[in-house]
Design a protein around this motif. Structure first.
Motif, PDB file in Angstrom:
ATOM      1  N   ALA A 142       0.851  -1.185   0.000  1.00  0.00           N
ATOM      2  CA  ALA A 142       0.000   0.000   0.000  1.00  0.00           C
ATOM      3  C   ALA A 142       0.887   1.234   0.000  1.00  0.00           C
ATOM      4  O   ALA A 142       1.833   1.340   0.792  1.00  0.00           O
ATOM      5  CB  ALA A 142      -0.912   0.016   1.227  1.00  0.00           C
ATOM      6  N   LEU A 143       0.613   2.164  -0.904  1.00  0.00           N
ATOM      7  CA  LEU A 143       1.386   3.400  -1.029  1.00  0.00           C
ATOM      8  C   LEU A 143       0.456   4.592  -0.867  1.00  0.00           C
ATOM      9  O   LEU A 143      -0.666   4.590  -1.381  1.00  0.00           O
ATOM     10  CB  LEU A 143       2.082   3.477  -2.388  1.00  0.00           C
ATOM     11  CG  LEU A 143       3.009   2.323  -2.774  1.00  0.00           C
ATOM     12  CD1 LEU A 143       3.570   2.546  -4.176  1.00  0.00           C
ATOM     13  CD2 LEU A 143       4.149   2.177  -1.763  1.00  0.00           C
ATOM     14  N   ASN A 144       0.930   5.633  -0.167  1.00  0.00           N
ATOM     15  CA  ASN A 144       0.155   6.860   0.022  1.00  0.00           C
ATOM     16  C   ASN A 144       1.050   8.075  -0.156  1.00  0.00           C
ATOM     17  O   ASN A 144       2.193   8.092   0.323  1.00  0.00           O
ATOM     18  CB  ASN A 144      -0.463   6.910   1.419  1.00  0.00           C
ATOM     19  CG  ASN A 144      -1.602   5.936   1.583  1.00  0.00           C
ATOM     20  OD1 ASN A 144      -2.728   6.205   1.200  1.00  0.00           O
ATOM     21  ND2 ASN A 144      -1.307   4.777   2.154  1.00  0.00           N
ATOM     22  N   LEU A 145       0.521   9.087  -0.842  1.00  0.00           N
ATOM     23  CA  LEU A 145       1.225  10.351  -1.012  1.00  0.00           C
ATOM     24  C   LEU A 145       0.265  11.469  -0.625  1.00  0.00           C
ATOM     25  O   LEU A 145      -0.860  11.543  -1.131  1.00  0.00           O
ATOM     26  CB  LEU A 145       1.691  10.534  -2.459  1.00  0.00           C
ATOM     27  CG  LEU A 145       2.381  11.867  -2.787  1.00  0.00           C
ATOM     28  CD1 LEU A 145       3.688  12.000  -2.003  1.00  0.00           C
ATOM     29  CD2 LEU A 145       2.638  11.983  -4.283  1.00  0.00           C
ATOM     30  N   ALA A 172       4.772  17.665   2.507  1.00  0.00           N
ATOM     31  CA  ALA A 172       4.505  16.509   1.648  1.00  0.00           C
ATOM     32  C   ALA A 172       4.930  15.270   2.416  1.00  0.00           C
ATOM     33  O   ALA A 172       5.995  15.258   3.054  1.00  0.00           O
ATOM     34  CB  ALA A 172       5.270  16.613   0.333  1.00  0.00           C
ATOM     35  N   ASP A 173       4.084  14.252   2.386  1.00  0.00           N
ATOM     36  CA  ASP A 173       4.409  13.034   3.128  1.00  0.00           C
ATOM     37  C   ASP A 173       4.173  11.813   2.266  1.00  0.00           C
ATOM     38  O   ASP A 173       3.367  11.825   1.332  1.00  0.00           O
ATOM     39  CB  ASP A 173       3.582  12.951   4.423  1.00  0.00           C
ATOM     40  CG  ASP A 173       2.092  13.008   4.169  1.00  0.00           C
ATOM     41  OD1 ASP A 173       1.484  11.937   3.965  1.00  0.00           O
ATOM     42  OD2 ASP A 173       1.529  14.121   4.158  1.00  0.00           O
ATOM     43  N   PHE A 174       4.888  10.747   2.596  1.00  0.00           N
ATOM     44  CA  PHE A 174       4.850   9.510   1.824  1.00  0.00           C
ATOM     45  C   PHE A 174       4.878   8.327   2.780  1.00  0.00           C
ATOM     46  O   PHE A 174       5.610   8.344   3.776  1.00  0.00           O
ATOM     47  CB  PHE A 174       6.049   9.450   0.876  1.00  0.00           C
ATOM     48  CG  PHE A 174       6.234   8.115   0.208  1.00  0.00           C
ATOM     49  CD1 PHE A 174       5.493   7.777  -0.913  1.00  0.00           C
ATOM     50  CD2 PHE A 174       7.142   7.192   0.704  1.00  0.00           C
ATOM     51  CE1 PHE A 174       5.654   6.549  -1.531  1.00  0.00           C
ATOM     52  CE2 PHE A 174       7.316   5.961   0.093  1.00  0.00           C
ATOM     53  CZ  PHE A 174       6.564   5.639  -1.029  1.00  0.00           C
ATOM     54  N   LEU A 191       8.476  12.569   5.703  1.00  0.00           N
ATOM     55  CA  LEU A 191       7.822  13.878   5.741  1.00  0.00           C
ATOM     56  C   LEU A 191       8.845  14.961   5.416  1.00  0.00           C
ATOM     57  O   LEU A 191       9.943  14.981   5.983  1.00  0.00           O
ATOM     58  CB  LEU A 191       7.218  14.148   7.113  1.00  0.00           C
ATOM     59  CG  LEU A 191       6.735  15.579   7.380  1.00  0.00           C
ATOM     60  CD1 LEU A 191       5.458  15.856   6.578  1.00  0.00           C
ATOM     61  CD2 LEU A 191       6.475  15.820   8.863  1.00  0.00           C
ATOM     62  N   VAL A 192       8.473  15.849   4.496  1.00  0.00           N
ATOM     63  CA  VAL A 192       9.276  17.028   4.182  1.00  0.00           C
ATOM     64  C   VAL A 192       8.373  18.238   4.397  1.00  0.00           C
ATOM     65  O   VAL A 192       7.288  18.315   3.797  1.00  0.00           O
ATOM     66  CB  VAL A 192       9.795  16.994   2.731  1.00  0.00           C
ATOM     67  CG1 VAL A 192      10.569  18.275   2.413  1.00  0.00           C
ATOM     68  CG2 VAL A 192      10.663  15.770   2.504  1.00  0.00           C
ATOM     69  N   SER A 193       8.777  19.175   5.244  1.00  0.00           N
ATOM     70  CA  SER A 193       7.910  20.307   5.554  1.00  0.00           C
ATOM     71  C   SER A 193       8.709  21.595   5.677  1.00  0.00           C
ATOM     72  O   SER A 193       9.916  21.590   5.935  1.00  0.00           O
ATOM     73  CB  SER A 193       7.131  20.055   6.852  1.00  0.00           C
ATOM     74  OG  SER A 193       7.998  19.950   7.966  1.00  0.00           O
ATOM     75  N   LYS A 194       7.983  22.711   5.498  1.00  0.00           N
ATOM     76  CA  LYS A 194       8.591  24.035   5.560  1.00  0.00           C
ATOM     77  C   LYS A 194       7.568  25.018   6.097  1.00  0.00           C
ATOM     78  O   LYS A 194       6.396  24.983   5.713  1.00  0.00           O
ATOM     79  CB  LYS A 194       9.051  24.478   4.170  1.00  0.00           C
ATOM     80  CG  LYS A 194       9.641  25.878   4.112  1.00  0.00           C
ATOM     81  CD  LYS A 194       9.985  26.267   2.685  1.00  0.00           C
ATOM     82  CE  LYS A 194      10.565  27.671   2.601  1.00  0.00           C
ATOM     83  NZ  LYS A 194      10.851  28.068   1.208  1.00  0.00           N
ATOM     84  N   ASN A 195       7.998  25.864   7.014  1.00  0.00           N
ATOM     85  CA  ASN A 195       7.128  26.918   7.540  1.00  0.00           C
ATOM     86  C   ASN A 195       7.698  28.276   7.139  1.00  0.00           C
ATOM     87  O   ASN A 195       8.809  28.627   7.521  1.00  0.00           O
ATOM     88  CB  ASN A 195       7.027  26.831   9.063  1.00  0.00           C
ATOM     89  CG  ASN A 195       5.899  27.688   9.610  1.00  0.00           C
ATOM     90  OD1 ASN A 195       4.732  27.342   9.486  1.00  0.00           O
ATOM     91  ND2 ASN A 195       6.240  28.823  10.212  1.00  0.00           N
ATOM     92  N   ARG A 206      11.552  21.043   8.441  1.00  0.00           N
ATOM     93  CA  ARG A 206      11.551  19.833   9.260  1.00  0.00           C
ATOM     94  C   ARG A 206      11.358  18.622   8.358  1.00  0.00           C
ATOM     95  O   ARG A 206      10.362  18.533   7.643  1.00  0.00           O
ATOM     96  CB  ARG A 206      10.437  19.884  10.307  1.00  0.00           C
ATOM     97  CG  ARG A 206      10.439  18.722  11.293  1.00  0.00           C
ATOM     98  CD  ARG A 206       9.484  19.011  12.441  1.00  0.00           C
ATOM     99  NE  ARG A 206       9.564  17.993  13.468  1.00  0.00           N
ATOM    100  CZ  ARG A 206       8.651  17.022  13.644  1.00  0.00           C
ATOM    101  NH1 ARG A 206       7.600  16.974  12.838  1.00  0.00           N
ATOM    102  NH2 ARG A 206       8.795  16.140  14.602  1.00  0.00           N
ATOM    103  N   ASN A 207      12.329  17.713   8.387  1.00  0.00           N
ATOM    104  CA  ASN A 207      12.264  16.488   7.593  1.00  0.00           C
ATOM    105  C   ASN A 207      12.357  15.296   8.543  1.00  0.00           C
ATOM    106  O   ASN A 207      13.248  15.248   9.404  1.00  0.00           O
ATOM    107  CB  ASN A 207      13.398  16.439   6.577  1.00  0.00           C
ATOM    108  CG  ASN A 207      13.387  17.648   5.652  1.00  0.00           C
ATOM    109  OD1 ASN A 207      12.323  18.141   5.278  1.00  0.00           O
ATOM    110  ND2 ASN A 207      14.562  18.147   5.285  1.00  0.00           N
ATOM    111  N   VAL A 208      11.448  14.339   8.402  1.00  0.00           N
ATOM    112  CA  VAL A 208      11.371  13.208   9.321  1.00  0.00           C
ATOM    113  C   VAL A 208      11.203  11.918   8.523  1.00  0.00           C
ATOM    114  O   VAL A 208      10.460  11.883   7.535  1.00  0.00           O
ATOM    115  CB  VAL A 208      10.168  13.361  10.296  1.00  0.00           C
ATOM    116  CG1 VAL A 208      10.114  12.178  11.251  1.00  0.00           C
ATOM    117  CG2 VAL A 208      10.270  14.658  11.078  1.00  0.00           C
TER     118      VAL A 208
END
Length: 218
Positions: A142-145, A172-174, A191-195, A206-208
């Protein structure tokens, strides 16, 4: 933290709820409590209650809505951030008859964070939107974007900066899941995020990533 253990965190939580299914409607209520410690001292408690409704329109489509309340209680010098949070939201989900069985989920929400200590510069309106596409490319996989956008508008100027804060958050998350058996599965998350903010102090990235294993007792 390897070098600065004063930033070490402990996070504890408990969640409980009830659900009721009536024909095409599913109703769910839940309550939760979460506490966050920093360097073994209490930093914040969150007590929340949520009500949810989902209606199955047909075998491929569903609508949903929710209401939520949360009490945010900070400790020590941070208690000026104590606040109430009220939120509402709606969602739409559609499955497609196609290879990979694609599933599209769309949602939008509005929340109001109301500072309990009359610091209006800490109160804000929060608008958010999210889209997720999921596929099953092969048996057991199962894949989710997903993509998320959130806009925060604060109510008053920060006194020392003479500026009213405005934030734009992008993420954006995967996820990729594999089921070894009906009970045992593995999940890879990213997870790749930017504020962005009109006040540089509040800008961050923040990248997790995480690898999780799960076993369900059935």
């Amino acid at each position: 933290y390897n070098n600065h253990d004063e930033f070490d965190q402990n996070n504890y939580g408990i969640l409980g709820g009830m659900s009721y299914l009536r024909e095409n409607d599913l109703f769910r209520i839940s309550a939760s409590y979460n506490t966050l410690d920093v360097d073994n001292d209490r930093f914040r408690n969150v007590t929340a209650a949520t009500g949810e409704w989902t209606r199955q329109l047909d075998e491929l489509q569903a609508l949903s809505g929710f209401v939520q309340y949360a009490d945010l209680d900070y400790d020590g010098v941070n208690d000026v951030r104590d606040s109430h949070l009220y939120g509402v939201g709606a969602g739409y989900r559609r499955a497609f008859i196609a290879p990979g069985a694609p599933l599209l989920s769309l949602s939008a929400s509005y929340a109001k964070e109301d500072n309990r200590k009359d610091f209006d510069e800490l109160s804000r309106d929060i608008w958010s939107a999210r889209a997720v596409i999921g596929v099953t490319p092969a048996p057991k996989w199962a894949l989710n974007l997903g993509v998320t956008y959130q806009y925060s508008a604060y109510e008053a100027e920060i006194p020392l900066l003479a500026t009213t804060r405005r934030d734009n958050y992008y993420a954006a998350d995967f996820t990729a899941s594999y089921a070894f058996t009906r009970s045992f599965s593995a999940r890879l998350e990213g997870l790749v995020s930017k504020n962005d903010s009109n006040i540089e102090l509040f800008e961050y990235r923040r990248n997790v990533s995480a690898l999780k294993f799960r076993y369900d007792f059935k």
